[in-house]
Design a protein around this motif. Structure first.
Motif, short mmCIF file in Angstrom:
data_model
loop_
_atom_site.label_atom_id
_atom_site.label_comp_id
_atom_site.label_asym_id
_atom_site.label_seq_id
_atom_site.Cartn_x
_atom_site.Cartn_y
_atom_site.Cartn_z
N ASN A 138 0.80 -1.23 0.00
CA ASN A 138 0.00 0.00 0.00
C ASN A 138 0.84 1.28 0.00
O ASN A 138 0.31 2.35 0.28
N MET A 139 2.12 1.18 -0.36
CA MET A 139 3.01 2.32 -0.26
C MET A 139 3.72 2.58 -1.59
O MET A 139 4.23 1.66 -2.22
N PHE A 140 3.71 3.85 -2.01
CA PHE A 140 4.40 4.28 -3.23
C PHE A 140 5.34 5.42 -2.84
O PHE A 140 5.04 6.19 -1.92
N PHE A 141 6.43 5.54 -3.54
CA PHE A 141 7.36 6.65 -3.32
C PHE A 141 7.34 7.56 -4.55
O PHE A 141 7.35 7.09 -5.68
N ALA A 142 7.31 8.87 -4.29
CA ALA A 142 7.35 9.86 -5.38
C ALA A 142 8.72 10.52 -5.37
O ALA A 142 9.09 11.19 -4.40
N LEU A 143 9.49 10.31 -6.43
CA LEU A 143 10.83 10.89 -6.54
C LEU A 143 10.69 12.26 -7.19
O LEU A 143 10.59 12.38 -8.42
N ASN A 144 10.70 13.28 -6.36
CA ASN A 144 10.36 14.63 -6.81
C ASN A 144 11.55 15.37 -7.42
O ASN A 144 12.70 15.16 -7.04
N ASN A 179 12.29 -4.13 -4.14
CA ASN A 179 11.55 -3.64 -5.30
C ASN A 179 10.43 -2.66 -4.91
O ASN A 179 9.25 -2.91 -5.17
N PRO A 180 10.78 -1.53 -4.28
CA PRO A 180 9.75 -0.56 -3.86
C PRO A 180 9.06 0.05 -5.07
O PRO A 180 9.68 0.28 -6.12
N LYS A 181 7.78 0.33 -4.94
CA LYS A 181 7.02 0.99 -6.00
C LYS A 181 7.34 2.49 -5.96
O LYS A 181 7.33 3.10 -4.89
N PHE A 182 7.58 3.07 -7.12
CA PHE A 182 7.92 4.49 -7.17
C PHE A 182 7.55 5.08 -8.52
O PHE A 182 7.37 4.37 -9.51
N PHE A 183 7.42 6.40 -8.54
CA PHE A 183 7.30 7.11 -9.81
C PHE A 183 8.12 8.40 -9.72
O PHE A 183 8.11 9.07 -8.69
N PRO A 184 8.86 8.75 -10.77
CA PRO A 184 9.59 10.01 -10.78
C PRO A 184 8.68 11.15 -11.22
O PRO A 184 7.79 10.96 -12.07
N VAL A 185 8.89 12.31 -10.64
CA VAL A 185 8.13 13.51 -11.01
C VAL A 185 9.11 14.50 -11.62
O VAL A 185 9.95 15.08 -10.92
N LYS A 186 9.05 14.68 -12.91
CA LYS A 186 10.02 15.54 -13.60
C LYS A 186 9.84 17.00 -13.21
O LYS A 186 8.73 17.53 -13.18
N ASN A 187 10.96 17.63 -12.90
CA ASN A 187 10.94 19.06 -12.60
C ASN A 187 10.71 19.83 -13.90
O ASN A 187 11.29 19.49 -14.93
N ASP A 188 9.85 20.84 -13.87
CA ASP A 188 9.56 21.60 -15.08
C ASP A 188 9.00 22.95 -14.69
O ASP A 188 8.29 23.08 -13.69
N LYS A 189 9.28 23.95 -15.50
CA LYS A 189 8.80 25.31 -15.19
C LYS A 189 7.29 25.40 -15.20
O LYS A 189 6.71 26.29 -14.54
#
Length: 263
Positions: A138-144, A179-189
């Protein structure tokens, strides 16, 4: 209910909550969702003055018992809880530990690429493990603030998450979760500009205003200042669409497989 905690401030919790989870749930449900911000010091949601995808509500740390019933009743993920950093996340997690989650909560832990971000993400994860029976499920990581969406680049930017075979790192997320669940969040203006406009990138992308037509009309009237303004908004509209397709929809696809929405 989707809860976004982190014991460190400044890791992009509100970015994840408003720019990703809010439009995802709005799109899935086809209606506004409830956005609750718990933070006695900083109310980041106030920046989003023109959003039409959430009903916002503030909740002080002196009223955390109100979460009890909300957790019990929200079995279709129609509530987002954006939890402030530092002591606030600790207070909220301690409160939820008292009542449990009834299988109704999904957790998203945001972190940047800093060493302290990683250590606090681990501390937050450990607290969630004391609450959830199946925390990794039940846990996801957001790579900001990812600089690139390329997998190799992400692994080297977020050493605090993946570790590195040539660089020393005391402890990283992958040391604790296989194998943690994650999604990257791209930095953008466009993320920054959307906040100044009081909206979200997703809403900017789907704004039906024909800024090109407005620019042409302003040009014909000799109003070059307005024409330049509309050209700027046209560019932001297109860049928001690109960001939505290249970043948001990829994250949405991951979330659809993780979060079961009853339609």
């Amino acid at each position: 209910m989707i809860i976004i905690p982190q014991t460190k401030g400044g890791v992009g919790k509100s970015t994840v909550a408003m720019q990703i989870i809010a439009p995802f749930l709005y799109k899935m449900h086809g209606k506004k969702v409830t956005y609750i911000e718990i933070d006695d010091e900083n109310n980041d949601s106030k920046s989003f003055t023109r959003t039409d995808i959430v009903n916002k509500r503030m909740l002080g740390t002196n009223k955390l018992t109100e979460l009890d019933e909300l957790i019990l009743m929200d079995d279709n993920h129609e509530i987002i809880v954006d939890v402030g950093g530092n002591k606030t996340s600790t207070l909220v997690l301690d409160e939820i530990k008292k009542i449990g989650t009834y299988g109704n909560v999904k957790w998203i832990i945001p972190l940047g690429d800093g060493e302290l971000d990683g250590k606090n993400a681990i501390a937050t994860m450990k607290k969630i493990r004391k609450i959830e029976q199946h925390p990794e499920k039940n846990m996801f990581f957001a790579l900001n603030r990812a600089i690139s969406m390329e997998a190799d680049y992400i692994e080297e930017q977020f050493i605090n998450f993946f570790g590195h075979k040539y660089l020393n790192s005391d402890s990283v997320i992958c040391d604790f979760v296989e194998n943690p669940k994650f999604f990257p969040v791209k930095n953008d203006k466009v993320i920054t500009i959307s906040r100044y406009l009081g909206s979200t990138v997703w809403e900017m992308a789907f704004n039906n205003t024909d800024f090109a037509e407005k620019a042409m009309q302003a040009k014909e009237l000799g109003d070059l200042a307005s024409a330049r303004k509309y050209l700027f908004f046209r560019r932001m509209q297109i860049e928001s669409k690109d960001y939505t397709i290249d970043v948001l929809y990829k994250i949405f696809s991951q979330l659809e497989k993780w979060i079961e929405i009853k339609k």
